[in-house]
Design a protein around this motif. Structure first.
Motif, PDB file in Angstrom:
ATOM      1  N   GLU A 245      25.514  50.454  28.002  1.00 40.24           N
ATOM      2  CA  GLU A 245      25.665  51.342  27.078  1.00 40.24           C
ATOM      3  C   GLU A 245      26.830  50.481  26.077  1.00 40.24           C
ATOM      4  O   GLU A 245      27.963  50.044  26.728  1.00 40.24           O
TER       5      GLU A 245
ATOM      6  N   MET B 169      28.311  55.170  19.391  1.00 39.22           N
ATOM      7  CA  MET B 169      27.266  54.454  20.162  1.00 39.22           C
ATOM      8  C   MET B 169      26.402  53.538  19.249  1.00 39.22           C
ATOM      9  O   MET B 169      26.101  53.755  18.057  1.00 39.22           O
TER      10      MET B 169
ATOM     11  N   TYR C 280      29.742  49.997  28.771  1.00 39.88           N
ATOM     12  CA  TYR C 280      29.593  50.835  30.051  1.00 39.88           C
ATOM     13  C   TYR C 280      28.413  50.276  31.005  1.00 39.88           C
ATOM     14  O   TYR C 280      27.386  50.084  30.183  1.00 39.88           O
TER      15      TYR C 280
ATOM     16  N   VAL D 152      21.744  47.531  21.026  1.00 38.90           N
ATOM     17  CA  VAL D 152      22.576  46.694  21.918  1.00 38.90           C
ATOM     18  C   VAL D 152      22.398  45.453  21.667  1.00 38.90           C
ATOM     19  O   VAL D 152      23.376  44.513  21.554  1.00 38.90           O
TER      20      VAL D 152
ATOM     21  N   GLN E   9      22.459  49.256  33.692  1.00 43.55           N
ATOM     22  CA  GLN E   9      21.936  49.781  32.453  1.00 43.55           C
ATOM     23  C   GLN E   9      23.223  49.882  31.824  1.00 43.55           C
ATOM     24  O   GLN E   9      24.596  49.905  32.111  1.00 43.55           O
TER      25      GLN E   9
ATOM     26  N   LYS F  62      23.334  51.404  18.589  1.00 48.33           N
ATOM     27  CA  LYS F  62      21.710  51.696  18.857  1.00 48.33           C
ATOM     28  C   LYS F  62      21.069  50.535  19.287  1.00 48.33           C
ATOM     29  O   LYS F  62      20.274  50.333  19.928  1.00 48.33           O
TER      30      LYS F  62
END
Length: 89
Positions: A32, A43, A20, A47, A30, A45
């Motif tokens: 995600e 998710m 995203y 990245v 940004q 953590k």
């Protein structure tokens, strides 16, 4: 306040990932990152670590620490380069 710009699905040998991209006022979006497991988004953590693995898998050869820079690419820069490379294939 951040606004969703784009989402990108990446199919890897390790599974399905979803990026995203959000506009939060920074010149680069940004990021995600989620791994899709059992139709649920989990998710990630780390990245940067995951994007490095994907970079190696897809053989994009994005240099994390370019010789013309004093510092390595940050997560936003590296992820942005990866997403652009992935969208070209």
């Amino acid at each position: 306040m951040k606004t969703l710009i784009n989402n990108i699905d990446v199919t890897s040998v390790n599974g399905q990932y979803r990026f995203y991209q959000y506009n939060d006022g920074n010149p680069l979006p940004q990021i995600e990152l989620f791994k899709i497991e059992n139709n649920k988004e989990v998710m990630m953590k780390n990245v940067l670590g995951e994007v490095k693995k994907l970079n190696e898998e897809f053989l994009f050869k994005i240099d994390f620490h370019p010789k013309n820079r004093k510092h390595p690419l940050n997560t936003r820069e590296f992820s942005d380069k990866f997403i652009k490379s992935y969208q070209e294939i």
